[in-house]
Design a protein around this motif. Structure first.
Motif, mmCIF file in Angstrom:
data_model
loop_
_atom_site.group_PDB
_atom_site.id
_atom_site.type_symbol
_atom_site.label_atom_id
_atom_site.label_comp_id
_atom_site.label_asym_id
_atom_site.label_seq_id
_atom_site.Cartn_x
_atom_site.Cartn_y
_atom_site.Cartn_z
ATOM 1 N N LEU A 1 -91.334 0.143 28.383
ATOM 2 C CA LEU A 1 -91.426 -1.125 27.663
ATOM 3 C C LEU A 1 -92.864 -1.593 27.738
ATOM 4 N N LEU A 2 -93.396 -2.082 26.626
ATOM 5 C CA LEU A 2 -94.759 -2.565 26.618
ATOM 6 C C LEU A 2 -94.965 -3.505 25.439
ATOM 7 N N THR A 3 -96.156 -4.090 25.361
ATOM 8 C CA THR A 3 -96.487 -5.003 24.275
ATOM 9 C C THR A 3 -97.755 -4.525 23.585
ATOM 10 N N ILE B 1 -92.517 -18.718 25.604
ATOM 11 C CA ILE B 1 -93.343 -17.727 26.305
ATOM 12 C C ILE B 1 -92.738 -17.455 27.677
ATOM 13 N N LYS B 2 -92.551 -16.186 27.990
ATOM 14 C CA LYS B 2 -91.988 -15.785 29.274
ATOM 15 C C LYS B 2 -93.049 -15.332 30.267
ATOM 16 N N SER C 1 -103.659 -15.899 27.113
ATOM 17 C CA SER C 1 -104.077 -17.279 26.886
ATOM 18 C C SER C 1 -105.450 -17.390 26.240
ATOM 19 N N LYS C 2 -106.317 -16.411 26.500
ATOM 20 C CA LYS C 2 -107.659 -16.435 25.929
ATOM 21 C C LYS C 2 -107.617 -16.366 24.407
ATOM 22 N N PRO D 1 -95.002 -10.640 21.824
ATOM 23 C CA PRO D 1 -96.103 -11.158 22.644
ATOM 24 C C PRO D 1 -95.687 -12.250 23.625
ATOM 25 N N THR D 2 -94.487 -12.782 23.517
ATOM 26 C CA THR D 2 -94.008 -13.758 24.499
ATOM 27 C C THR D 2 -93.874 -13.134 25.889
#
Length: 280
Positions: free
Chosen positions: A114-116, A235-236, A223-224, A217-218
């Protein structure tokens, strides 16, 4: 049949990230009680009890290197071997959980990985991997990456390795072996490439093609780059990227322990913002 073991793993190489890691541990422990492995290097033993103050924390040596950024990259290559769990969630130590992520462990019943995706996922635009002026490099990103031996194509995707989850399978083992092989190519081409792992990571994904699920992306909200998102869901996982630190989310990690620690950190610990290895 016994239930599969599960746990978290992170990396702490040098004192620049020590304060981040304390807040990381506080955030994970707010929502989870699974074991947390920390791959650690260049942190004085006298400070280890500050990490072990959180329950069920396991310290393991990370691959040693004077360059703390390179040490962290090499530790990421060692995640498969270092994990003691059937199901592992890796998080960068500048991440703050904003809720539990039990569903990630559940997804690992079906998927190997699992990845984003990265905020800028197209490998064609991945000037962040190259040395030189980004505006000049844009037309040549893929040819440069291919010229050093990375098996990337126009449709290849750049992922953000700050969050990943994996099962202990033969496919995952091969993935990390390929990840290491391609990172050696990155290391050996420092005249063209920055010392980052995304190119090697994307190459390993492209060559091994594990059975994987791409999370939104949650689960890795950088944050940047908050202006780049259009997110409706909660957002998790808050990734407090340099120079935005996890203390940004103190409503999650605030406690008597972290308040006292932060006062100590202001006096005795260097801040990641001044980490000279980030500029090399």
């Amino acid at each position: 049949m016994p239930a599969p073991t599960k746990g978290f793993i992170t990396i702490l190489t040098g004192l620049y990230s020590f304060q981040d890691c304390i807040h990381f541990l506080a955030a994970v422990r707010k929502f989870h009680q699974e074991p947390i492995i920390i791959l650690i290097d260049q942190v004085p033993v006298v400070l280890h009890p500050l990490l072990k103050a959180f329950k069920n924390v396991i310290l393991k040596p990370a691959p040693a290197n004077e360059n703390t950024v390179l040490a962290s990259r090499q530790a990421k290559l060692a995640l498969y071997a270092a994990s003691e769990f059937d199901k592992t969630i890796y998080l960068d130590s500048d991440i703050c959980l904003l809720s539990d992520i039990n569903d990630v462990f559940e997804y690992l019943d079906e998927y190997d990985f699992l990845l984003t995706e990265d905020v800028q996922p197209s490998i064609l635009k991945a000037t962040n991997l190259l040395r030189g002026k980004q505006e000049d490099l844009l037309p040549n990103v893929l040819p440069i990456l291919q010229s050093v031996g990375l098996p990337l194509q126009a449709d290849s995707v750049q992922y953000n390795g700050g969050f990943m989850a994996f099962r202990k399978t033969e496919v995952t083992k091969v993935f990390f072996e390929e990840f290491q092989r391609y990172f050696e190519i990155v290391k050996n081409n420092q005249d063209k490439l920055l010392l980052k792992d995304q190119g090697a990571f994307a190459s390993a994904i492209a060559s091994v093609r594990p059975h994987m699920k791409i999370l939104p992306p949650t689960y890795n909200y950088l944050s940047k780059w908050q202006d780049a998102y259009n997110i409706q869901d909660t957002i998790k996982v808050l990734h407090c990227t340099y120079p935005y630190r996890p203390q940004y989310a103190k409503n999650i990690t605030r406690s008597l322990y972290t308040r006292v620690f932060d006062r100590f950190a202001q006096v005795f610990l260097p801040n990641q913002v001044q980490n000279p290895w980030r500029k090399k």
